[in-house]
Design a protein around this motif. Structure first.
Motif, short mmCIF file in Angstrom:
data_model
loop_
_atom_site.label_atom_id
_atom_site.label_comp_id
_atom_site.label_asym_id
_atom_site.label_seq_id
_atom_site.Cartn_x
_atom_site.Cartn_y
_atom_site.Cartn_z
N LEU A 177 -2.81 2.01 -7.75
CA LEU A 177 -3.43 0.73 -7.41
C LEU A 177 -2.73 -0.43 -8.11
CD1 LEU A 177 -7.20 1.76 -7.51
CD2 LEU A 177 -5.88 1.08 -5.49
N THR A 178 -2.28 -0.20 -9.34
CA THR A 178 -1.55 -1.26 -10.05
C THR A 178 -0.24 -1.57 -9.34
OG1 THR A 178 -2.52 -0.59 -12.16
CG2 THR A 178 -0.52 -1.93 -12.25
N LEU A 179 0.48 -0.54 -8.91
CA LEU A 179 1.74 -0.79 -8.21
C LEU A 179 1.51 -1.51 -6.89
CD1 LEU A 179 4.78 -0.43 -8.48
CD2 LEU A 179 4.57 1.71 -7.20
N THR A 180 0.41 -1.19 -6.21
CA THR A 180 0.07 -1.93 -4.99
C THR A 180 -0.13 -3.40 -5.30
OG1 THR A 180 -0.97 0.01 -3.98
CG2 THR A 180 -1.63 -2.14 -3.14
N LEU A 181 -0.90 -3.71 -6.32
CA LEU A 181 -1.16 -5.10 -6.70
C LEU A 181 0.14 -5.80 -7.10
CD1 LEU A 181 -3.02 -7.46 -7.27
CD2 LEU A 181 -3.56 -6.42 -9.49
N ILE A 182 0.98 -5.12 -7.85
CA ILE A 182 2.26 -5.70 -8.26
C ILE A 182 3.08 -6.09 -7.03
CG2 ILE A 182 4.52 -5.04 -9.21
CD1 ILE A 182 2.95 -3.58 -11.44
N HIS A 183 3.09 -5.25 -6.02
CA HIS A 183 3.84 -5.59 -4.80
C HIS A 183 3.21 -6.76 -4.06
CE1 HIS A 183 6.09 -1.89 -5.45
NE2 HIS A 183 6.91 -2.30 -4.50
N LEU A 184 1.89 -6.82 -4.03
CA LEU A 184 1.24 -7.96 -3.38
C LEU A 184 1.62 -9.28 -4.06
CD1 LEU A 184 -2.33 -6.49 -2.70
CD2 LEU A 184 -0.52 -6.96 -1.02
N ILE A 185 1.79 -9.23 -5.37
CA ILE A 185 2.18 -10.43 -6.11
C ILE A 185 3.63 -10.81 -5.85
CG2 ILE A 185 2.55 -11.38 -8.44
CD1 ILE A 185 0.23 -9.53 -9.37
N ILE B 95 0.83 -1.20 0.00
CA ILE B 95 0.00 0.00 0.00
C ILE B 95 0.87 1.26 0.00
CG2 ILE B 95 -1.65 1.33 1.37
CD1 ILE B 95 -2.86 -1.36 2.26
N ALA B 96 1.96 1.22 0.76
CA ALA B 96 2.85 2.39 0.83
C ALA B 96 3.43 2.73 -0.54
CB ALA B 96 3.97 2.14 1.83
N PHE B 97 3.89 1.73 -1.28
CA PHE B 97 4.42 2.00 -2.61
C PHE B 97 3.32 2.56 -3.52
CE2 PHE B 97 8.20 -0.57 -1.60
CZ PHE B 97 9.17 0.17 -2.26
N GLY B 98 2.13 1.98 -3.44
CA GLY B 98 1.04 2.49 -4.27
C GLY B 98 0.67 3.92 -3.93
N ALA C 114 6.14 -4.94 -17.60
CA ALA C 114 5.40 -4.73 -18.85
C ALA C 114 3.95 -4.35 -18.57
CB ALA C 114 5.47 -5.99 -19.71
N ILE C 115 3.32 -5.04 -17.64
CA ILE C 115 1.93 -4.72 -17.29
C ILE C 115 1.85 -3.32 -16.69
CG2 ILE C 115 0.03 -5.34 -15.76
CD1 ILE C 115 0.90 -8.29 -16.16
N PHE C 116 2.79 -3.00 -15.82
CA PHE C 116 2.80 -1.67 -15.19
C PHE C 116 2.90 -0.57 -16.25
CE2 PHE C 116 5.21 1.44 -12.30
CZ PHE C 116 4.04 1.92 -11.73
N VAL C 117 3.80 -0.75 -17.21
CA VAL C 117 3.97 0.26 -18.26
C VAL C 117 2.72 0.32 -19.14
CG1 VAL C 117 5.33 0.90 -20.30
CG2 VAL C 117 6.49 0.15 -18.21
#
Length: 235
Positions: free
Chosen positions: A167-175, A41-44, A142-145
């Protein structure tokens, strides 16, 4: 530079200061740290707030991979890319140094292995190997970009890009925190690798190569897959 400073301070700072905390109640130790979820969440939040604050000034580039992807997609002149990338790395390193100074104020703190560095093998949070780290970093970058290019496309709803990106960066970190501690950003990785030591500097090459590779793929394919010409061809 300021945006990348904020991203590293907010994201890596949360990982260093708050991810693992223990409180004692009577004779019991109770975990009160924010854990993987809090770090994600912090990164997002740093990207969301940074994009709203600085997007209108610089495009909100806090990541060399995003800059490369935008340049490949024709959203940024290649001549500007080196200035962006150097600024991002400098901002990240300043934040990494600040995190180290603050963390060193706690009795018993040891920076080695505790600076939220990215890694694989023995340096992966859950012991994932080189191939796993390479694949997850390429695919997620790639997905983030793609999300960044899509949410900032002139056809996209105005004003919502920072929320989608955060929100995408949050999800990426959760993964991927368990796999590599999540990079998808060479400047974020560089910001803490040398302060962390413990093999992180020697593995830093992957956290430049994989995100840049993912960004190149995303930038090259965005137009053919999602651009206006692709949309017209389906009509």
């Amino acid at each position: 530079m300021v945006g990348t400073f904020w991203l590293v301070l907010g994201g890596c700072g949360t990982a260093v200061f708050a991810a693992v905390q223990i409180a004692t109640a009577d004779t019991r130790d109770i975990p009160v740290g924010v854990g993987y979820l809090g770090v994600a969440i912090a990164f997002g939040l740093t990207v969301l707030t940074g994009a709203y604050a600085f997007g209108h000034i610089s495009g909100g580039h806090f990541n060399p991979a995003v800059t490369v992807g935008a340049a490949v997609a024709g959203r940024l002149p290649w001549t500007k890319a080196p200035v962006y990338i150097v600024s991002q790395v400098v901002g990240g390193l300043i934040a990494g140094a600040l995190i180290l100074v603050v963390a060193s104020g706690k009795d018993g703190f040891e920076a080695t292995g505790r600076m939220a560095a990215n890694g694989y093998g023995a340096n992966s949070p859950d012991g994932y190997g080189l191939l796993s780290a390479l694949l997850i970093e390429i695919v997620l970058t790639a997905i983030f970009v793609w999300v960044i290019l899509g949410s900032t496309d002139r056809r996209a709803p105005a004003g919502f890009a920072p929320a989608a990106i955060g929100l995408t960066l949050t999800l990426i970190h959760l993964i991927s925190i368990p796999v590599t501690n999540t990079s998808v950003n060479p400047a974020r990785s560089t910001a803490v690798a040398f302060f962390n030591g413990d093999g992180a500097p020697g593995q830093l090459w992957l956290f430049w190569a994989a995100p840049i590779a993912g960004a190149l793929v995303a930038g090259a394919l965005y137009g053919p897959l999602f651009g206006e010409r692709a949309r017209s061809a389906t009509r």
